[in-house]
Design a protein around this motif. Structure first.
Motif, PDB file in Angstrom:
ATOM      1  N   ILE A   1     -35.196  22.848 -30.798  1.00 11.57           N
ATOM      2  CA  ILE A   1     -36.466  22.687 -30.076  1.00 11.57           C
ATOM      3  C   ILE A   1     -36.661  21.223 -29.684  1.00 11.57           C
ATOM      4  O   ILE A   1     -37.029  20.912 -28.551  1.00 11.57           O
ATOM      5  CB  ILE A   1     -37.644  23.192 -30.950  1.00 11.57           C
ATOM      6  CG1 ILE A   1     -37.560  24.716 -31.102  1.00 11.57           C
ATOM      7  CG2 ILE A   1     -38.989  22.773 -30.350  1.00 11.57           C
ATOM      8  CD1 ILE A   1     -38.476  25.281 -32.188  1.00 11.57           C
ATOM      9  N   ASN A   2     -36.364  20.314 -30.609  1.00 15.87           N
ATOM     10  CA  ASN A   2     -36.527  18.890 -30.312  1.00 15.87           C
ATOM     11  C   ASN A   2     -35.563  18.429 -29.222  1.00 15.87           C
ATOM     12  O   ASN A   2     -35.864  17.504 -28.462  1.00 15.87           O
ATOM     13  CB  ASN A   2     -36.370  18.057 -31.581  1.00 15.87           C
ATOM     14  CG  ASN A   2     -37.551  18.241 -32.526  1.00 15.87           C
ATOM     15  OD1 ASN A   2     -38.607  18.720 -32.115  1.00 15.87           O
ATOM     16  ND2 ASN A   2     -37.362  17.879 -33.790  1.00 15.87           N
ATOM     17  N   SER A   3     -34.428  19.090 -29.142  1.00 14.17           N
ATOM     18  CA  SER A   3     -33.446  18.698 -28.112  1.00 14.17           C
ATOM     19  C   SER A   3     -33.926  19.064 -26.709  1.00 14.17           C
ATOM     20  O   SER A   3     -33.369  18.589 -25.717  1.00 14.17           O
ATOM     21  CB  SER A   3     -32.093  19.369 -28.386  1.00 14.17           C
ATOM     22  OG  SER A   3     -32.137  20.738 -28.018  1.00 14.17           O
ATOM     23  N   LEU A   4     -34.954  19.915 -26.629  1.00 16.17           N
ATOM     24  CA  LEU A   4     -35.488  20.294 -25.314  1.00 16.17           C
ATOM     25  C   LEU A   4     -36.386  19.209 -24.725  1.00 16.17           C
ATOM     26  O   LEU A   4     -36.740  19.257 -23.545  1.00 16.17           O
ATOM     27  CB  LEU A   4     -36.300  21.601 -25.423  1.00 16.17           C
ATOM     28  CG  LEU A   4     -35.570  22.842 -25.956  1.00 16.17           C
ATOM     29  CD1 LEU A   4     -36.540  24.001 -26.117  1.00 16.17           C
ATOM     30  CD2 LEU A   4     -34.424  23.223 -25.016  1.00 16.17           C
ATOM     31  N   HIS A   5     -36.780  18.233 -25.550  1.00 17.02           N
ATOM     32  CA  HIS A   5     -37.709  17.193 -25.082  1.00 17.02           C
ATOM     33  C   HIS A   5     -36.998  16.296 -24.063  1.00 17.02           C
ATOM     34  O   HIS A   5     -35.910  15.804 -24.336  1.00 17.02           O
ATOM     35  CB  HIS A   5     -38.198  16.353 -26.268  1.00 17.02           C
ATOM     36  CG  HIS A   5     -39.422  15.562 -25.975  1.00 17.02           C
ATOM     37  ND1 HIS A   5     -39.431  14.526 -25.074  1.00 17.02           N
ATOM     38  CD2 HIS A   5     -40.690  15.653 -26.451  1.00 17.02           C
ATOM     39  CE1 HIS A   5     -40.648  14.003 -25.018  1.00 17.02           C
ATOM     40  NE2 HIS A   5     -41.440  14.678 -25.845  1.00 17.02           N
ATOM     41  N   PRO A   6     -37.618  16.072 -22.920  1.00 18.18           N
ATOM     42  CA  PRO A   6     -36.939  15.275 -21.885  1.00 18.18           C
ATOM     43  C   PRO A   6     -36.690  13.831 -22.316  1.00 18.18           C
ATOM     44  O   PRO A   6     -35.746  13.199 -21.854  1.00 18.18           O
ATOM     45  CB  PRO A   6     -37.911  15.329 -20.694  1.00 18.18           C
ATOM     46  CG  PRO A   6     -39.236  15.727 -21.274  1.00 18.18           C
ATOM     47  CD  PRO A   6     -38.932  16.571 -22.469  1.00 18.18           C
ATOM     48  N   ASP A   7     -37.528  13.316 -23.215  1.00 19.19           N
ATOM     49  CA  ASP A   7     -37.349  11.925 -23.645  1.00 19.19           C
ATOM     50  C   ASP A   7     -36.768  11.826 -25.046  1.00 19.19           C
ATOM     51  O   ASP A   7     -36.895  10.791 -25.715  1.00 19.19           O
ATOM     52  CB  ASP A   7     -38.693  11.172 -23.608  1.00 19.19           C
ATOM     53  CG  ASP A   7     -39.282  11.147 -22.215  1.00 19.19           C
ATOM     54  OD1 ASP A   7     -38.490  11.071 -21.262  1.00 19.19           O
ATOM     55  OD2 ASP A   7     -40.517  11.247 -22.095  1.00 19.19           O
ATOM     56  N   ASP A   8     -36.162  12.912 -25.511  1.00 19.05           N
ATOM     57  CA  ASP A   8     -35.487  12.895 -26.802  1.00 19.05           C
ATOM     58  C   ASP A   8     -36.445  12.532 -27.935  1.00 19.05           C
ATOM     59  O   ASP A   8     -36.076  11.814 -28.865  1.00 19.05           O
ATOM     60  CB  ASP A   8     -34.314  11.900 -26.754  1.00 19.05           C
ATOM     61  CG  ASP A   8     -33.288  12.205 -27.820  1.00 19.05           C
ATOM     62  OD1 ASP A   8     -33.207  13.380 -28.237  1.00 19.05           O
ATOM     63  OD2 ASP A   8     -32.587  11.275 -28.263  1.00 19.05           O
TER      64      ASP A   8
ATOM     65  N   ILE B   1     -28.064  29.449 -29.335  1.00 15.20           N
ATOM     66  CA  ILE B   1     -28.245  29.301 -30.782  1.00 15.20           C
ATOM     67  C   ILE B   1     -28.393  30.689 -31.414  1.00 15.20           C
ATOM     68  O   ILE B   1     -29.180  30.902 -32.331  1.00 15.20           O
ATOM     69  CB  ILE B   1     -29.467  28.424 -31.123  1.00 15.20           C
ATOM     70  CG1 ILE B   1     -30.691  28.907 -30.334  1.00 15.20           C
ATOM     71  CG2 ILE B   1     -29.209  26.968 -30.866  1.00 15.20           C
ATOM     72  CD1 ILE B   1     -31.983  28.456 -30.953  1.00 15.20           C
ATOM     73  N   GLU B   2     -27.608  31.613 -30.901  1.00 17.31           N
ATOM     74  CA  GLU B   2     -27.680  32.999 -31.382  1.00 17.31           C
ATOM     75  C   GLU B   2     -27.419  33.064 -32.886  1.00 17.31           C
ATOM     76  O   GLU B   2     -28.034  33.857 -33.599  1.00 17.31           O
ATOM     77  CB  GLU B   2     -26.667  33.877 -30.635  1.00 17.31           C
ATOM     78  CG  GLU B   2     -26.999  34.112 -29.167  1.00 17.31           C
ATOM     79  CD  GLU B   2     -26.771  32.887 -28.283  1.00 17.31           C
ATOM     80  OE1 GLU B   2     -26.079  31.946 -28.721  1.00 17.31           O
ATOM     81  OE2 GLU B   2     -27.313  32.858 -27.162  1.00 17.31           O
ATOM     82  N   HIS B   3     -26.485  32.261 -33.364  1.00 23.87           N
ATOM     83  CA  HIS B   3     -26.109  32.251 -34.771  1.00 23.87           C
ATOM     84  C   HIS B   3     -27.326  31.870 -35.634  1.00 23.87           C
ATOM     85  O   HIS B   3     -27.589  32.490 -36.658  1.00 23.87           O
ATOM     86  CB  HIS B   3     -24.987  31.229 -34.955  1.00 23.87           C
ATOM     87  CG  HIS B   3     -24.445  31.149 -36.334  1.00 23.87           C
ATOM     88  ND1 HIS B   3     -23.688  32.157 -36.887  1.00 23.87           N
ATOM     89  CD2 HIS B   3     -24.572  30.189 -37.282  1.00 23.87           C
ATOM     90  CE1 HIS B   3     -23.353  31.800 -38.115  1.00 23.87           C
ATOM     91  NE2 HIS B   3     -23.884  30.621 -38.382  1.00 23.87           N
TER      92      HIS B   3
END
Lengths: 384, 384
Positions: free
Chosen positions: B289-296, B353-355
């Protein structure tokens, strides 16, 4: 066709009991702390490598398990460069020798264990590569000097150039010249050390150890304390335990250091997990086995590298308790069918840990029974 | 029948963001380090407690969720003794008051959440007990003074006597007089803090936190460094993050401190594991979820107490990203059916992230959506 010079070796796997994790110099593979390992028997696990050279060869090549490998990486190149330089010295001192240092090398390598087993194959691999070329070049170089070269290929490879109980000292020099392996004790000093490897079913691996350890160095609030305070004391205590064949100290230090290393992985940001629920069950099983001891001493010690596989050390005299307890719940898995495995009697007293047994039955795919062994062995069986 | 005096309160659950682990004085529940928590809304999670006293009562009694509890333990006794002493002072100063301090107490308590959910119910429980008796006794005592008393019942209970963002300072005095809680900021200072609790399916719990933390103090090679070096710096940084409503710092510190605490658990001998494969999947999901942030920057922060449940903090403005992402893979679990849960839109972008999703679907039994809330609330609803 030009003459081919050829030399071959077997090299062993080693499993650390004081863990290497963290580089102070990534280029030279200089570690933040020392480490100690047990060299495992090549009767069970080994890399077989043949190094050849000929004026017919047009480039350096490396084949592992019949697959061509990229040899251009800085680490492999460092090993080849150092070995050629040593050969050049030898040729310089004895001009009658063939000028092998100018020729291209063909290296062919095979592991007798599945790469998927997640064993530290790069250690055996680089040790075999360095040892085979050193044999080919007829270098007078000592194993400790060769360990300095193998270290540059893969840090823990330096410990696979010797048998028995091997330490890799951190070293102080900036150029890494004193970051080498030495034998703490030979295998014959304490020959009854056994190892049971519990190979966990394939799961998606967490980050590689190379990337992971530098994340730990950069982000863990605990790691520096481990490297500077915890490990140096344990190195001394472990050497003493080995010299004294003191299994109790050996076992406690081994378990504590495995946990301490994985604690630093967990303290990394983002956290690194190599232990999974199967690994945890293996730990609980070892604790159960140790709880059977009438004097509350450990019969066995678990340790985990950068993956979920457990390596369980124990003494030959306790094979039926330790390996037997695991056999009683993991009988039927691959690995018990050999003569060594057949010899293990399932231990009858496994009770009250059904939950742990179930987790292991689901999570462990095979077992490997082995023991402490000697260093690289020269062989006339050549691969081509 | 004699007159019955009665007072009731609700008290909240709190979830630490800088963790309490380790006592320097087990008798007084004095911690090795300070801690900070977020008080959760009593609209969602609360203990309801009524304290009564009457000359008809022949002994002190405590009932929790309709089951009679042992009240003879030193911790409960310490709370009752301290509260009676304070009442005695009040009675001494105003002789017209009823001599309640001489009468037996009947305490009836109920949690509105399943005990099996593994939430820190003892914190809310002791906070409610102390607050209800203080109300019954009409004590002028401040929440911070009451926190000193509740701390002796259950360490983290001291943080449930206040709302919002609460610190429990370690204190320096041997008698614990300065080991008390204080409000870092009220809930209204930073009201948009949300919490999603992922309740993991029941698994056999590892050691209790009371036993576990002292094993850590006694055996971990890393814990002392955590208590003396790591936490004090984080306490200051976390207070600053809360004052500045700086979610990025809040989140990073929260995740790091959870991992650091569990690292010390793993470094305990024998190792303590509260995180399981489900917890690990929850961590990976938060990282996704955090990786979706445009500014990291972090959208959310996970934290784990002495169990596998994840508590995920995030801001209201990111509800659809954070709670939405979890809903997209955990829709159908108990907990989304309320008005708050229905309002969450499943986030469409959960891919690759199916796993992780699969592990969470198997391992999470229910979710609880809540937010930061205020301190104990007096109520006229009495339990009996």
């Amino acid at each position: 066709m030009a003459e081919i010079h050829r030399a071959s070796t077997f090299a062993p796997v080693n499993i650390a009991i004081i863990k290497y994790w963290g580089k102070r110099n990534p280029k030279l593979n200089l570690p933040t702390n020392g480490s100690i390992s047990v060299t495992l028997s090549q009767d069970d696990l080994r890399t077989h490598t043949t190094a050849s050279t000929s004026s017919d060869f047009t480039e350096d090549t490396l084949t592992l398990n019949n697959e061509s490998q990229d040899i251009s990486g800085a680490r492999t190149q460092a090993c080849l460069r150092e070995l050629r330089a040593l050969r050049k010295e030898v040729e310089h001192q004895d001009p009658s020798l063939s000028k092998l240092s100018d020729l291209k090398l063909k290296i062919v390598s095979e592991n007798n264990f599945p790469t998927a087993a997640g064993l530290a194959s790069s250690a055996a691999g680089f040790a075999a590569l360095v040892r085979a070329i050193a044999n080919l070049y007829q270098l007078p170089t000592s194993p400790t000097d060769l360990s300095r070269i193998a270290r540059q290929g893969s840090g823990s490879a330096c410990r696979s150039l010797m048998g028995g109980y091997v330490a890799w000292q951190k070293g102080e020099e900036e150029d890494g010249s004193d970051s080498v392996a030495y034998e703490v004790s030979s295998a014959s000093h304490w020959p009854d050390m056994r190892a049971l490897i519990l190979v966990a079913s394939a799961d998606k691996k967490d980050v590689s150890s190379t990337a992971g350890m530098q994340q730990t160095v950069a982000t863990s609030a605990l790691f520096e304390h481990r490297a500077s305070e915890v490990v140096p004391k344990r190195m001394k205590a472990m050497e003493k335990a080995i010299h004294n064949r003191d299994f109790e100290s050996f076992a406690i230090l081994t378990m504590k250091d495995s946990n301490n290393f994985h604690a630093c992985c967990l303290d990394t940001q983002p956290p690194i997990f190599y232990l999974n629920d199967t690994s945890r069950a293996a730990i609980r099983m070892c604790e159960y086995i140790n709880s059977l001891h009438p004097d509350d001493k450990p019969y066995c010690a678990y340790t985990f590298d950068a993956g979920p596989n457990a390596v369980v050390y124990y003494l030959a005299e306790h094979e039926d308790i330790v390996a037997g307890a695991f056999k009683s719940i993991l009988d039927g898995k691959t690995g018990w069918e050999g003569p060594r495995g057949q010899h293990v009697k399932p231990h009858p007293g496994v009770e009250g840990i059904e939950h742990v047994a179930e987790k292991l039955q689901v999570g462990i795919s095979r077992v490997i029974l082995t023991s402490v062994g000697d260093g690289p062995r020269k062989t006339d069986e050549h691969l081509c």
